[in-house]
Design a protein around this motif. Structure first.
Motif, PDB file in Angstrom:
ATOM      1  N   TRP A   3      21.551  23.410-117.435  1.00 55.46           N
ATOM      2  CA  TRP A   3      21.685  22.921-115.641  1.00 55.46           C
ATOM      3  C   TRP A   3      20.594  22.541-115.414  1.00 55.46           C
ATOM      4  CZ3 TRP A   3      18.711  26.617-113.275  1.00 55.46           C
ATOM      5  CH2 TRP A   3      17.943  27.187-113.695  1.00 55.46           C
ATOM      6  N   ALA A   4      19.184  23.099-115.796  1.00 55.91           N
ATOM      7  CA  ALA A   4      18.139  22.625-114.950  1.00 55.91           C
ATOM      8  C   ALA A   4      17.407  21.473-115.268  1.00 55.91           C
ATOM      9  CB  ALA A   4      16.475  23.171-115.426  1.00 55.91           C
ATOM     10  N   ASP A   5      17.644  20.937-115.946  1.00 58.26           N
ATOM     11  CA  ASP A   5      17.749  19.327-117.102  1.00 58.26           C
ATOM     12  C   ASP A   5      18.511  17.842-116.076  1.00 58.26           C
ATOM     13  OD1 ASP A   5      15.475  19.343-118.288  1.00 58.26           O
ATOM     14  OD2 ASP A   5      17.199  19.316-119.722  1.00 58.26           O
ATOM     15  N   LYS A   6      19.716  18.758-114.966  1.00 58.42           N
ATOM     16  CA  LYS A   6      20.533  18.363-114.378  1.00 58.42           C
ATOM     17  C   LYS A   6      20.638  17.991-113.124  1.00 58.42           C
ATOM     18  CE  LYS A   6      25.203  19.889-114.940  1.00 58.42           C
ATOM     19  NZ  LYS A   6      25.795  20.333-115.083  1.00 58.42           N
ATOM     20  N   ILE A   7      20.173  18.970-112.612  1.00 61.38           N
ATOM     21  CA  ILE A   7      19.600  19.399-111.999  1.00 61.38           C
ATOM     22  C   ILE A   7      18.890  18.676-111.140  1.00 61.38           C
ATOM     23  CG2 ILE A   7      18.859  21.010-109.631  1.00 61.38           C
ATOM     24  CD1 ILE A   7      20.374  23.242-110.891  1.00 61.38           C
ATOM     25  N   ALA A   8      17.871  18.632-112.387  1.00 65.80           N
ATOM     26  CA  ALA A   8      16.086  18.184-111.760  1.00 65.80           C
ATOM     27  C   ALA A   8      16.201  15.961-111.576  1.00 65.80           C
ATOM     28  CB  ALA A   8      15.340  17.574-113.351  1.00 65.80           C
ATOM     29  N   GLN A   9      17.617  16.038-112.718  1.00 62.91           N
ATOM     30  CA  GLN A   9      18.133  14.351-112.673  1.00 62.91           C
ATOM     31  C   GLN A   9      18.609  13.919-110.847  1.00 62.91           C
ATOM     32  OE1 GLN A   9      20.225  13.152-114.900  1.00 62.91           O
ATOM     33  NE2 GLN A   9      18.920  12.828-116.856  1.00 62.91           N
ATOM     34  N   GLU A  10      19.567  14.560-110.889  1.00 65.79           N
ATOM     35  CA  GLU A  10      20.052  14.876-109.532  1.00 65.79           C
ATOM     36  C   GLU A  10      18.715  14.991-107.888  1.00 65.79           C
ATOM     37  OE1 GLU A  10      23.628  17.875-109.863  1.00 65.79           O
ATOM     38  OE2 GLU A  10      23.138  16.984-108.184  1.00 65.79           O
ATOM     39  N   ILE A  11      17.916  15.919-108.611  1.00 64.97           N
ATOM     40  CA  ILE A  11      16.737  15.672-106.566  1.00 64.97           C
ATOM     41  C   ILE A  11      16.253  14.163-107.461  1.00 64.97           C
ATOM     42  CG2 ILE A  11      15.027  17.388-106.689  1.00 64.97           C
ATOM     43  CD1 ILE A  11      16.275  19.595-107.245  1.00 64.97           C
ATOM     44  N   LYS A  12      15.744  14.099-108.368  1.00 65.32           N
ATOM     45  CA  LYS A  12      14.769  12.406-108.249  1.00 65.32           C
ATOM     46  C   LYS A  12      15.218  11.760-108.310  1.00 65.32           C
ATOM     47  CE  LYS A  12      12.100  10.175-112.217  1.00 65.32           C
ATOM     48  NZ  LYS A  12      12.142  10.140-113.181  1.00 65.32           N
ATOM     49  N   GLU A  13      16.656  11.113-108.495  1.00 66.47           N
ATOM     50  CA  GLU A  13      17.454  10.423-107.624  1.00 66.47           C
ATOM     51  C   GLU A  13      17.706  10.880-106.665  1.00 66.47           C
ATOM     52  OE1 GLU A  13      21.643  10.699-109.497  1.00 66.47           O
ATOM     53  OE2 GLU A  13      21.073  10.500-111.653  1.00 66.47           O
ATOM     54  N   LYS A  14      17.734  11.068-105.909  1.00 67.50           N
ATOM     55  CA  LYS A  14      17.746  11.603-104.869  1.00 67.50           C
ATOM     56  C   LYS A  14      16.706  11.953-103.726  1.00 67.50           C
ATOM     57  CE  LYS A  14      22.689  13.572-103.610  1.00 67.50           C
ATOM     58  NZ  LYS A  14      23.247  14.550-105.300  1.00 67.50           N
ATOM     59  N   ARG A  15      15.590  12.381-104.172  1.00 63.02           N
ATOM     60  CA  ARG A  15      14.059  12.079-103.148  1.00 63.02           C
ATOM     61  C   ARG A  15      12.887  11.814-103.962  1.00 63.02           C
ATOM     62  NH1 ARG A  15      16.259  16.733 -99.413  1.00 63.02           N
ATOM     63  NH2 ARG A  15      18.385  16.608 -99.729  1.00 63.02           N
ATOM     64  N   GLY A  16      13.451  11.034-105.259  1.00 65.91           N
ATOM     65  CA  GLY A  16      12.271  10.301-105.835  1.00 65.91           C
ATOM     66  C   GLY A  16      11.338  11.359-106.214  1.00 65.91           C
ATOM     67  N   ASP A  17      10.009  10.628-106.375  1.00 71.36           N
ATOM     68  CA  ASP A  17       9.293  11.558-107.612  1.00 71.36           C
ATOM     69  C   ASP A  17       8.606  12.343-106.877  1.00 71.36           C
ATOM     70  OD1 ASP A  17       9.668   9.617-109.781  1.00 71.36           O
ATOM     71  OD2 ASP A  17       8.535   8.470-109.901  1.00 71.36           O
ATOM     72  N   GLY A  18       7.952  12.643-105.459  1.00 66.82           N
ATOM     73  CA  GLY A  18       8.093  13.759-105.068  1.00 66.82           C
ATOM     74  C   GLY A  18       6.851  13.181-103.981  1.00 66.82           C
ATOM     75  N   PRO A  19       5.337  13.992-103.915  1.00 68.31           N
ATOM     76  CA  PRO A  19       5.911  15.648-103.752  1.00 68.31           C
ATOM     77  C   PRO A  19       6.482  15.676-103.215  1.00 68.31           C
ATOM     78  CG  PRO A  19       4.024  14.641-102.731  1.00 68.31           C
ATOM     79  CD  PRO A  19       4.181  13.789-103.442  1.00 68.31           C
ATOM     80  N   LEU A  20       7.029  16.656-104.125  1.00 70.11           N
ATOM     81  CA  LEU A  20       8.369  17.934-103.267  1.00 70.11           C
ATOM     82  C   LEU A  20       8.397  19.278-102.813  1.00 70.11           C
ATOM     83  CD1 LEU A  20      11.423  16.776-105.443  1.00 70.11           C
ATOM     84  CD2 LEU A  20      10.393  15.013-103.073  1.00 70.11           C
ATOM     85  N   ILE A  21       8.047  19.488-101.987  1.00 71.86           N
ATOM     86  CA  ILE A  21       7.790  21.551-102.070  1.00 71.86           C
ATOM     87  C   ILE A  21       9.660  22.638-102.163  1.00 71.86           C
ATOM     88  CG2 ILE A  21       7.582  23.129-100.402  1.00 71.86           C
ATOM     89  CD1 ILE A  21       5.137  21.341-100.401  1.00 71.86           C
ATOM     90  N   ILE A  22       9.320  22.935-103.322  1.00 68.98           N
ATOM     91  CA  ILE A  22       9.843  24.184-103.416  1.00 68.98           C
ATOM     92  C   ILE A  22       9.964  25.719-102.824  1.00 68.98           C
ATOM     93  CG2 ILE A  22      11.825  25.113-104.998  1.00 68.98           C
ATOM     94  CD1 ILE A  22      10.731  23.035-107.451  1.00 68.98           C
ATOM     95  N   ARG A  23      11.727  25.853-102.360  1.00 67.28           N
ATOM     96  CA  ARG A  23      10.885  27.193-101.434  1.00 67.28           C
ATOM     97  C   ARG A  23      12.059  28.518-101.907  1.00 67.28           C
ATOM     98  NH1 ARG A  23      10.563  30.520 -96.740  1.00 67.28           N
ATOM     99  NH2 ARG A  23      13.310  30.001 -96.511  1.00 67.28           N
ATOM    100  N   ASP A  24      11.290  29.130-101.330  1.00 62.89           N
ATOM    101  CA  ASP A  24      12.276  30.822-101.667  1.00 62.89           C
ATOM    102  C   ASP A  24      12.173  31.501-101.045  1.00 62.89           C
ATOM    103  OD1 ASP A  24      15.042  32.648-102.483  1.00 62.89           O
ATOM    104  OD2 ASP A  24      13.950  32.529-104.618  1.00 62.89           O
ATOM    105  N   GLU A  25      12.813  32.884-100.530  1.00 62.67           N
ATOM    106  CA  GLU A  25      12.272  34.157 -99.953  1.00 62.67           C
ATOM    107  C   GLU A  25      12.929  35.435-100.068  1.00 62.67           C
ATOM    108  OE1 GLU A  25      13.407  34.860 -96.009  1.00 62.67           O
ATOM    109  OE2 GLU A  25      13.427  33.269 -95.511  1.00 62.67           O
ATOM    110  N   LYS A  26      12.284  36.353 -99.941  1.00 63.19           N
ATOM    111  CA  LYS A  26      12.494  37.987-100.040  1.00 63.19           C
ATOM    112  C   LYS A  26      12.273  38.692 -99.275  1.00 63.19           C
ATOM    113  CE  LYS A  26      14.986  40.759-101.251  1.00 63.19           C
ATOM    114  NZ  LYS A  26      15.399  41.260-100.693  1.00 63.19           N
ATOM    115  N   THR A  51       8.565  18.297-113.751  1.00 64.42           N
ATOM    116  CA  THR A  51       7.934  18.344-113.422  1.00 64.42           C
ATOM    117  C   THR A  51       7.586  17.708-115.001  1.00 64.42           C
ATOM    118  OG1 THR A  51       6.680  20.434-113.013  1.00 64.42           O
ATOM    119  CG2 THR A  51       5.271  19.257-113.957  1.00 64.42           C
ATOM    120  N   GLU A  52       8.847  18.202-116.083  1.00 68.85           N
ATOM    121  CA  GLU A  52       8.785  17.071-117.127  1.00 68.85           C
ATOM    122  C   GLU A  52       9.443  15.725-116.936  1.00 68.85           C
ATOM    123  OE1 GLU A  52      10.407  18.905-120.604  1.00 68.85           O
ATOM    124  OE2 GLU A  52       9.457  20.963-120.398  1.00 68.85           O
ATOM    125  N   HIS A  53      10.660  16.101-115.672  1.00 74.52           N
ATOM    126  CA  HIS A  53      11.319  14.817-115.401  1.00 74.52           C
ATOM    127  C   HIS A  53      10.360  13.883-114.435  1.00 74.52           C
ATOM    128  CE1 HIS A  53      15.281  15.017-117.070  1.00 74.52           C
ATOM    129  NE2 HIS A  53      14.717  16.624-116.935  1.00 74.52           N
TER     130      HIS A  53
END
Ligand SMILES: [Zn+2]
Length: 521
Positions: A3-26, A51-53
């Motif tokens: 699943w993580a590879d699949k999501i990474a691939q989708e992100i790469k297709e849509k957003r390119g090679d970055g740099p990208l910010i990932i965020r979460d909070e609590k 990163t691997e992609h």
């Protein structure tokens, strides 16, 4: 595909090679439920996959200390904390009187758990974000676009806000509470507000009326506009959320609309994920122990903890039963994918195994023999047993230093589990004297026959014992269950126990003989 590879691939297709910010909070409103670790791990695993992609990325995690205290966990003193209801978590004293504030006190424990999981986000506090001024442009846009935001709420979530509603909570200059104030006007520079005694039922305001700048940390946006504003202020490209936020017309939809229509920013790539339940329940942080991230993390070493967090597809619910089979089953699952990986298989499971390891060792994972968790639980309760010797037999080879270290480590977790959540059937105690049991004549005869076998042999291996038990069973035509129950009865005073052949072979021979003879009389 994992699943993580699949999501990474989708992100790469849509957003390119970055740099990208990932965020979460609590929000640090109390001890943190394990469910929040699923978010930490999913964002972390997606970052590792990116990163691997070949996609440059950075993972930020917000410790939200800027929300008001709007509920009281059951484990805190109500009398002491009642006065602080409505204040921001950063302004509420820590329960231990030592941590910097309430939010930091609970963050300390949670950050330790995140460290154990091996994910390494960059931390920041919501208070820092507001005080830095980075939220100010969004506060201004929200106040000026209040009509639009009101329409969005109405259109998407069906909630009605009054005509004069402004999307802002100001911290009262007199009593310091932020949950009790209502903003009545904005002149482009300052807001007028009233601190109400009865605006909310969980906090009491002081009645103060004032005028103050809403910027620089004096005020905060309500949760949904705030979520969108944080995407802008932090330049977020990837941010997922739990199922509760991701329903149709839910907070994510509202935040998305505010982001595009009011703030004019791009919506982050969404990664909606299912719940992590404990005992079938999505317990709130206000409930007691057994389901906090710390409680669950204490049961596993890093790699198995990661498996607990990322082992299921993100759209599948995790149901964790600490007092049931979940713990030994998870260790078994880990051992299985480790073995598959070692044998050179390549599929989603071996990929998952790689993700259970830290990125830096993923290419060359050290190989250690993994003694079965449930088996180790049994051995560890046997008196006078050489553990390493037993594990050597399981491995059918000498133990390496890494094997020994792994055994030692796993044994710590076995012991902890046995002393906390392990079901009764995994626990036993060798009875030093014959328990009071009633045996049938056939059971007695079987035990006496077994005694003869022990008498005749000085050295008995587990395999020999196993074969002999089978032979006695056939010869006397005794039901296996009847026979084994008799064995467990006389040694453990229980109806079940570990594999009988192995079990009898590791007990002291004289002790076994004496007990069998006594019982077989
Ligand atoms: Zn006040």
């Amino acid at each position: 595909m994992f699943w993580a590879d699949k999501i990474a691939q989708e992100i790469k297709e849509k957003r390119g090679d970055g740099p990208l910010i990932i965020r979460d909070e609590k929000t640090m409103s109390g001890r943190v439920h394990i469910g929040s670790m699923r978010g930490v791990a999913i964002h972390g695993a997606v970052g590792e996959a990116l990163t691997e992609h070949g996609v440059d990325n950075e993972y930020y995690y917000e410790i939200n200390d800027f929300d008001p205290m709007d509920g009281l966990p059951a484990y805190l003193d109500e009398k002491e904390y009642e006065q602080h209801m409505g204040k921001q978590l950063k302004d509420v004293p820590a329960p231990d009187g030592k941590a910097k504030n309430y939010a930091e006190y609970f963050a300390n424990e949670f950050l330790e758990v995140i460290a154990k999981s091996g994910y390494t986000p960059k931390y920041y506090r919501a208070s820092e974000l507001y005080e830095s001024g980075k939220m100010d442009p969004y506060i201004k846009m929200a106040l000026e676009g209040a009509d639009k935001i009101r329409d969005i709420y109405k259109k998407i979530s069906g909630s009605d806000k009054p005509e004069d509603w402004l999307p802002l909570n100001v911290r009262c200059e007199k009593c310091g509470k932020i949950g009790t104030t209502k903003v009545t006007s904005f002149d482009g520079g300052e807001v007028e507000y009233t601190c109400h005694e009865d605006l909310v039922d969980w906090a009491k305001g002081c009645g103060h009326q004032g005028k103050v700048s809403p910027f620089g940390g004096n005020a905060k946006l309500p949760w949904k506009p705030e979520w969108a504003a944080k995407w802008g202020a932090m330049n977020v490209s990837v941010e997922g959320a739990g199922k509760d936020h991701s329903t149709r017309g839910g907070s994510r939809d509202v935040a998305n609309a505010i982001a595009t229509e009011v703030f004019n920013i791009e919506i982050p790539f969404d990664v909606p994920y299912e719940f992590f339940l404990v005992g079938g329940k999505k317990m709130s942080s206000s409930k007691g122990s057994g389901s906090t991230s710390k409680d669950i993390s204490d049961l596993f070493p890093q790699e198995v903890f990661r498996l607990a967090l990322i082992g299921k597809d993100i759209n599948k619910q995790i149901n964790f039963e600490p007092e049931g089979e979940t713990v030994p089953t998870l260790y078994d699952q880990y051992d299985k994918i480790a073995l598959a990986h070692e044998s050179g298989e390549e599929d989603d499971f071996t990929r998952l195994y790689e993700y259970c390891q830290l990125p830096e060792v993923r290419k060359d994972i050290p190989k250690a023999f993994l003694p079965r968790f449930s088996q180790l639980a049994y051995i560890s309760q046997m008196p006078h047993v050489d553990l390493e010797e037993q594990v050597k037999e399981m491995k059918e080879a000498e133990l390496t230093d890494l094997d020994k270290e792994t055994l030692k480590n796993r044994l710590e977790y076995v012991k902890y589990w046995l002393s906390t959540y392990a079901p009764e059937r995994y626990k036993f105690e060798i009875q030093e004297s014959m328990p009071e049991v009633s045996l049938s004549d056939l059971q007695k005869k079987a035990l006496a026959t077994l005694a003869d076998f022990v008498k005749e042999n000085d050295e008995i291996t587990g395999q020999m014992m196993h074969e002999n038990l089978h032979a006695i069973k056939e010869e006397l035509e005794i039901e296996p269950r009847e026979f084994f129950t008799a064995i467990y009865n006389i040694f453990l005073n229980k109806d079940s126990g570990p594999k009988a052949g192995w079990f009898l072979s590791v007990l002291e021979r004289d002790f076994v003989l004496k007990r069998l003879e006594e019982a077989g009389k």
